[in-house]
Scaffold this motif. Structure first.
Motif, PDB file in Angstrom:
ATOM      1  N   GLY A  39      46.877  58.311  37.955  1.00  0.00           N
ATOM      2  CA  GLY A  39      46.896  59.274  36.875  1.00  0.00           C
ATOM      3  C   GLY A  39      46.395  58.973  35.902  1.00  0.00           C
ATOM      4  N   LYS A  40      46.661  59.844  34.592  1.00  0.00           N
ATOM      5  CA  LYS A  40      46.047  59.690  33.360  1.00  0.00           C
ATOM      6  C   LYS A  40      46.251  58.291  32.767  1.00  0.00           C
ATOM      7  N   HIS A  41      45.137  57.777  32.244  1.00  0.00           N
ATOM      8  CA  HIS A  41      45.099  56.490  31.835  1.00  0.00           C
ATOM      9  C   HIS A  41      43.869  56.391  30.793  1.00  0.00           C
ATOM     10  N   ASP A  42      44.172  55.830  29.792  1.00  0.00           N
ATOM     11  CA  ASP A  42      42.843  55.759  28.608  1.00  0.00           C
ATOM     12  C   ASP A  42      42.061  54.679  28.611  1.00  0.00           C
ATOM     13  N   LYS A  43      42.092  53.849  29.632  1.00  0.00           N
ATOM     14  CA  LYS A  43      41.081  52.682  29.793  1.00  0.00           C
ATOM     15  C   LYS A  43      40.484  52.970  31.447  1.00  0.00           C
ATOM     16  N   ASN A  83      30.708  40.154  35.795  1.00  0.00           N
ATOM     17  CA  ASN A  83      31.763  40.521  34.740  1.00  0.00           C
ATOM     18  C   ASN A  83      32.454  41.661  34.967  1.00  0.00           C
ATOM     19  N   ILE A  84      33.811  41.446  34.500  1.00  0.00           N
ATOM     20  CA  ILE A  84      34.805  42.752  34.348  1.00  0.00           C
ATOM     21  C   ILE A  84      34.918  43.076  32.860  1.00  0.00           C
ATOM     22  N   PHE A  85      34.616  44.490  32.614  1.00  0.00           N
ATOM     23  CA  PHE A  85      34.799  44.825  31.120  1.00  0.00           C
ATOM     24  C   PHE A  85      36.224  45.721  31.188  1.00  0.00           C
ATOM     25  N   LEU A  86      37.034  45.874  30.362  1.00  0.00           N
ATOM     26  CA  LEU A  86      37.971  46.743  30.397  1.00  0.00           C
ATOM     27  C   LEU A  86      37.911  47.547  29.015  1.00  0.00           C
ATOM     28  N   TRP A  87      37.930  48.832  29.057  1.00  0.00           N
ATOM     29  CA  TRP A  87      37.446  49.528  28.043  1.00  0.00           C
ATOM     30  C   TRP A  87      38.708  50.559  27.581  1.00  0.00           C
ATOM     31  N   ALA A 108      35.587  47.825  23.864  1.00  0.00           N
ATOM     32  CA  ALA A 108      35.681  46.970  24.815  1.00  0.00           C
ATOM     33  C   ALA A 108      37.059  46.072  24.626  1.00  0.00           C
ATOM     34  N   LYS A 109      38.123  46.506  25.252  1.00  0.00           N
ATOM     35  CA  LYS A 109      39.289  45.732  24.832  1.00  0.00           C
ATOM     36  C   LYS A 109      39.293  44.272  25.413  1.00  0.00           C
ATOM     37  N   SER A 110      38.765  43.761  26.395  1.00  0.00           N
ATOM     38  CA  SER A 110      38.733  42.539  26.907  1.00  0.00           C
ATOM     39  C   SER A 110      37.609  42.422  28.144  1.00  0.00           C
ATOM     40  N   LYS A 111      37.194  41.663  28.253  1.00  0.00           N
ATOM     41  CA  LYS A 111      35.886  41.118  29.079  1.00  0.00           C
ATOM     42  C   LYS A 111      36.059  39.840  29.603  1.00  0.00           C
ATOM     43  N   GLU A 112      35.528  39.502  30.919  1.00  0.00           N
ATOM     44  CA  GLU A 112      35.648  38.266  31.626  1.00  0.00           C
ATOM     45  C   GLU A 112      34.572  37.913  32.381  1.00  0.00           C
ATOM     46  N   SER A 113      34.063  36.884  32.418  1.00  0.00           N
ATOM     47  CA  SER A 113      33.220  36.243  33.234  1.00  0.00           C
ATOM     48  C   SER A 113      33.865  36.040  34.687  1.00  0.00           C
ATOM     49  N   VAL A 114      33.242  36.454  35.766  1.00  0.00           N
ATOM     50  CA  VAL A 114      34.091  36.089  37.116  1.00  0.00           C
ATOM     51  C   VAL A 114      33.500  35.130  37.711  1.00  0.00           C
ATOM     52  N   GLU A 115      34.352  33.934  38.281  1.00  0.00           N
ATOM     53  CA  GLU A 115      33.657  32.710  39.048  1.00  0.00           C
ATOM     54  C   GLU A 115      33.415  33.134  40.134  1.00  0.00           C
ATOM     55  N   VAL A 116      32.215  33.672  40.413  1.00  0.00           N
ATOM     56  CA  VAL A 116      31.984  33.781  42.137  1.00  0.00           C
ATOM     57  C   VAL A 116      30.539  33.075  42.364  1.00  0.00           C
TER      58      VAL A 116
END
Length: 350
Positions: free
Chosen positions: A133-137, A145-149, A160-168
């Motif tokens: 549904g409607k979501h402002d992110k 990396n995963i970035f959440l905006w 960018a609200k948060s970001k994370e380096s993914v350990e893969v």
């Protein structure tokens, strides 16, 4: 059952293409967006609409796009917005575009660039809108990396609200957002499938030693996800019991490239592959944890394949169900062939 295409063919794409997506926010029409990835020509985004008589596919809008389009996603709450991941020479990135109000096949109006997802240290692989549904992110995923905006379209900025380096150990190739939980996203790569909590950006579960090409959550049942795994085929998993899949489907003769649950009839699963085929599957989506049997081994259905669509000359990289009319799906082969098919004859009877 095998057979050639009996669907409606769209003749507008002139170049190679991989990406097609349903325009979920258009509740009045069956519409799809398709994007090209020509190396030498100016690429295009086509807004394709099924005619009211369901007899032809109409070019509702044709828009030039800078760079090859490698991932395309329509905004689920505004039909004029879509995201595109692109590459042009040594440059790559991702943008949210807005389709102009006055558009049509007779001209090529300019797309309006709303926001770009800057700051990624690695190549962006996908942009995800929350499908529930409607979501402002919005989420953007690169190889590590995963970035959440947080999005503010009126001011045309992103934060960018948060970001994370993914350990893969291997580069991320894509991701999918849980439609039942806006705080949960999954990523996949050459060796694993991993779930992440967006509040803490910590891994919550994983399935190791699988080579996932694509994944899709069941839109009607929590915790259930389908994965496409190269030569192995298609697996259905209950993420509460991730050690072993509860359904195995044989997939394709070559790589199984994409998999999609039907938005309404979740027993119907669509897949496409580099064997130039689209397959329609009928599979029980109730896992062991939802039954009383407690069987602890995969269930391989004897006759899960309902129909194979074989009227393609190139690999089929893009498939998408219609949200407005779940008995319809669109497929896109590498040579730019778009076909809309009906599965009305194969819908489960109530």
């Amino acid at each position: 059952m095998q057979g050639g295409s009996t669907g409606i063919v769209y003749g507008g794409l002139k170049y190679q293409a991989r990406c097609i997506t349903d325009v979920k926010a258009d509740t009045d029409n069956v519409c799809f967006l398709a994007g090209t990835l020509s190396l030498r020509e100016e690429n295009e985004v086509h807004l394709i609409r099924l005619s009211p008589s369901s007899a032809e596919l109409i070019c509702e809008g044709l828009f030039y796009h800078p760079g090859e389009i490698w991932h395309l996603a329509s905004c689920p709450f505004d039909g004029r917005l879509f995201s595109a991941v692109f590459a042009s020479g040594e440059t790559d990135g991702a943008v949210v575009w807005k389709i102009p109000e006055l558009y049509g096949p007779s001209n090529s109006p300019q797309l309006e660039k709303l926001v770009s997802f800057d700051g990624h240290p690695c190549k962006i692989k996908s942009v995800l809108w929350w499908p529930g549904g409607k979501h402002d992110k919005v989420i953007s995923i690169d190889e590590q990396n995963i970035f959440l905006w947080d999005l503010n379209f009126s001011m045309q900025i992103t934060e960018a609200k948060s970001k994370e380096s993914v350990e893969v150990l291997h580069s991320i190739s894509g991701g999918v957002w849980d439609p039942h939980d806006r705080n949960s996203v999954a990523t996949f790569c050459d060796s694993s499938f991993q779930c992440w909590d967006l509040r803490s950006m910590k891994k919550t579960s994983s399935i190791e030693h699988i080579h996932v090409r694509d994944a899709d959550y069941n839109p009607n049942k929590r915790h259930i996800i389908a994965t496409a795994e190269d030569e192995i085929g298609i697996h259905l998993w209950d993420l509460r019991m991730p050690k072993i899949p509860f359904i195995e489907l044989p997939g394709h003769a070559h790589w199984t490239w994409a998999v999609r649950h039907n938005p309404q009839h979740d027993q119907l699963i669509l897949s496409s592959g580099t064997d130039s085929t689209v397959n329609l599957w009928l599979a029980c989506t109730a896992s062991n944890s939802d039954s009383e049997s407690g069987v602890d081994s995969p269930n391989r259905s004897s006759e899960p394949l309902v129909h194979s669509y074989t009227d393609y000359e190139n690999s089929v990289y893009g498939i998408s169900w219609s949200s407005r009319e779940p008995s319809l799906f669109a497929s896109l082969s590498y040579d730019g062939r778009v076909v809309v098919e009906s599965v009305e004859a194969y819908l489960p009877r109530k």
